[in-house]
Motif scaffolding. Sequence first.
Motif, short mmCIF file in Angstrom:
data_model
loop_
_atom_site.label_atom_id
_atom_site.label_comp_id
_atom_site.label_asym_id
_atom_site.label_seq_id
_atom_site.Cartn_x
_atom_site.Cartn_y
_atom_site.Cartn_z
N ILE A 6 0.87 -1.17 0.00
CA ILE A 6 0.00 0.00 0.00
C ILE A 6 0.90 1.22 0.00
CG2 ILE A 6 -1.95 1.16 1.11
CD1 ILE A 6 -2.52 -1.74 0.34
N VAL A 7 0.86 2.02 -1.06
CA VAL A 7 1.73 3.18 -1.18
C VAL A 7 0.91 4.42 -1.47
CG1 VAL A 7 3.62 1.71 -2.02
CG2 VAL A 7 2.17 2.92 -3.66
N ASN A 8 1.56 5.57 -1.38
CA ASN A 8 0.88 6.86 -1.51
C ASN A 8 1.28 7.62 -2.77
OD1 ASN A 8 -0.15 6.31 1.10
ND2 ASN A 8 1.72 7.14 2.01
N MET A 9 1.81 6.91 -3.75
CA MET A 9 2.25 7.55 -4.99
C MET A 9 2.02 6.61 -6.16
SD MET A 9 6.40 6.99 -4.70
CE MET A 9 6.71 7.44 -6.40
N GLY A 70 -7.82 9.77 -6.28
CA GLY A 70 -6.68 10.65 -6.05
C GLY A 70 -6.51 11.09 -4.62
N GLY A 71 -6.24 12.39 -4.46
CA GLY A 71 -5.91 12.94 -3.15
C GLY A 71 -6.98 12.78 -2.09
N ASN A 72 -8.24 12.86 -2.50
CA ASN A 72 -9.32 12.73 -1.51
C ASN A 72 -9.32 11.37 -0.86
OD1 ASN A 72 -10.32 15.33 -1.82
ND2 ASN A 72 -11.72 14.76 -3.46
N ARG A 73 -9.10 10.32 -1.65
CA ARG A 73 -9.06 8.97 -1.09
C ARG A 73 -7.83 8.77 -0.19
NH1 ARG A 73 -13.51 8.53 -1.42
NH2 ARG A 73 -14.82 7.39 -2.90
N LEU A 74 -6.72 9.41 -0.56
CA LEU A 74 -5.52 9.28 0.25
C LEU A 74 -5.67 9.98 1.60
CD1 LEU A 74 -2.73 9.87 -2.43
CD2 LEU A 74 -3.23 7.73 -1.28
N LEU A 75 -6.35 11.12 1.59
CA LEU A 75 -6.38 11.96 2.78
C LEU A 75 -7.45 11.58 3.78
CD1 LEU A 75 -5.77 15.50 1.21
CD2 LEU A 75 -4.24 14.26 2.75
N PHE A 76 -8.60 11.10 3.29
CA PHE A 76 -9.75 10.98 4.18
C PHE A 76 -10.23 9.53 4.30
CE2 PHE A 76 -9.98 15.21 2.12
CZ PHE A 76 -9.75 15.98 3.26
N ASP A 77 -10.46 9.12 5.55
CA ASP A 77 -11.01 7.80 5.80
C ASP A 77 -12.44 7.74 5.26
OD1 ASP A 77 -8.70 7.19 7.28
OD2 ASP A 77 -9.56 8.12 9.06
N SER A 78 -12.80 6.60 4.67
CA SER A 78 -14.17 6.46 4.17
C SER A 78 -14.49 4.99 3.95
CB SER A 78 -14.35 7.21 2.84
OG SER A 78 -13.72 6.54 1.78
N ASN A 79 -15.78 4.68 3.93
CA ASN A 79 -16.21 3.31 3.66
C ASN A 79 -15.78 2.88 2.26
OD1 ASN A 79 -17.41 3.08 6.18
ND2 ASN A 79 -19.38 3.84 5.45
N LYS A 80 -15.74 3.82 1.33
CA LYS A 80 -15.35 3.49 -0.05
C LYS A 80 -13.89 3.02 -0.09
CE LYS A 80 -15.85 3.31 -4.56
NZ LYS A 80 -14.55 2.71 -4.87
N ILE A 99 2.35 -1.96 4.44
CA ILE A 99 1.87 -0.58 4.39
C ILE A 99 3.06 0.36 4.48
CG2 ILE A 99 0.44 1.17 5.52
CD1 ILE A 99 -1.28 -1.13 6.63
N HIS A 100 3.20 1.22 3.47
CA HIS A 100 4.30 2.18 3.45
C HIS A 100 3.77 3.55 3.86
CE1 HIS A 100 7.35 -0.41 1.54
NE2 HIS A 100 6.33 -0.97 0.95
N GLY A 101 3.99 3.92 5.12
CA GLY A 101 3.61 5.24 5.59
C GLY A 101 2.28 5.25 6.32
N THR A 102 2.19 6.09 7.31
CA THR A 102 0.95 6.25 8.09
C THR A 102 0.28 7.59 7.79
OG1 THR A 102 2.27 7.20 9.89
CG2 THR A 102 1.81 4.85 10.01
N GLU A 103 0.81 8.33 6.79
CA GLU A 103 0.30 9.68 6.53
C GLU A 103 -1.12 9.67 5.96
OE1 GLU A 103 4.64 9.77 5.00
OE2 GLU A 103 3.08 8.30 5.37
N TYR A 104 -1.48 8.59 5.27
CA TYR A 104 -2.70 8.60 4.49
C TYR A 104 -3.67 7.50 4.92
CZ TYR A 104 -0.10 11.88 1.61
OH TYR A 104 0.63 12.96 1.18
#
Length: 420
Positions: A6-9, A70-80, A99-104
């Motif tokens: 799981i990565v953020n880029m 994109g960014g919205n999915r990375l930043l915010f927790d959601s059921n989706k 999991i790479h990183g806890t930022e997102y």
Amino acid sequence: MKILWIVNMVFPKIAKKLGAETSASGGCLLDLADGISADPNVELTVMTYYDGEFKDIKVDNIRYILFPGGGNRLLFDSNKTAEDCKKALELCQPDLVHIHGTEYAPGYEMLKVCGDVPVLLTIQGILRRISKEYYGGLTFNERLKCLKLKEILTMKTPTAYKMLYSRNAEREEKVLKQVKYVTGRTDWDKAVMLSVNPNLKYFRCNYNLRKEFYESEKWSLESCERHTVFSSSALYSLKGLHIEVKAIALLKKKYPDIKLYVPGGCAENGKIKNPSGYIKYINRLIKKYGLEDNIIFTGSISPSEVAKRLRKANVFVVSSAVEGASASLCEAMMIGTPSVSSFRGGMTDLLTDRVNGFTYDYSEYPMLACRIDELFSNDKLACEFSKRTIPLAEERHKREKNPKDMIEVYNEVIANERKD
């Protein structure tokens, strides 16, 4: 063995194929992924988000699962996001999730749905420490000078970003309390993670650098441009560019031709285009100290250009208010550029003061100026630092060894979970 990252880029290979944007950060993952996926016993899948349609595609030996949002999915927790994680698990059927990183958000959501699949976490930044130090020591009045109307209206002020880091730090703490296995690169990140969850099993794992830094020629005194400083990207207050500017102002009295090159962002003719509030404050400092000809913003540059600038620099500087294990410093050490770093976070695991580089107390810009001056004026010392730092970097970033070490960690975690 099936591994799901799981990565953020979006990795450059797949970004190029899909015409998508990618990030300048996260480069340490690229060569590691290639090394791991080259093992015939490993099937590596990389999951992330981007601005496009759902894709399940294989490039070379790596399978990519890209979800829209994109960014919205990375930043915010959601059921989706949790549903997407379930889908990735179904498609991949992994033996382990990394999991790479806890930022997102995706990593946190994956923990909710992964069931009995073992999880390994690699922390890329200690968010609660980043949140605490985000202003980089700027006073209240200095922070007021960093305000920009457009950023206020769009909630992109330093205060807004600090609040975002604080919120994400709460998520980070939840993640650390839930996982059993973590990797890190320094004693500092080990100490911070164990302070949150003393029951963690910690693996110290070094990462590879971008391939250009293995292939590059090394720094030499003869090829460097005298009285030049190359900085790590420092376009927000946490990275301490205001400290560097003040140090350069002191050094200009002795070295009128001094140059500070600052990468990152979008620049033209050595100036940042559409500068943020923080960079507008930096520009005022530059004008105040008469440094218009001494500080050059390069804009975003390629890894090969970074390597070239490191070879040409007289000195490399990392001035962060907090830093885990700066990839930029690791790259400079691999090239052999004499380096100075703030004495923060895990940086002292990389540089040993007066042995293979200099460290200084973050806010003490006169000390930073003094350290740079010593390297400008003492060729013998600069060359000694360079010669000592290269073998350390080569050992830390062994291109073939590090992926094998990570695979050994995967095997150990999977075996431990099967015993339980």
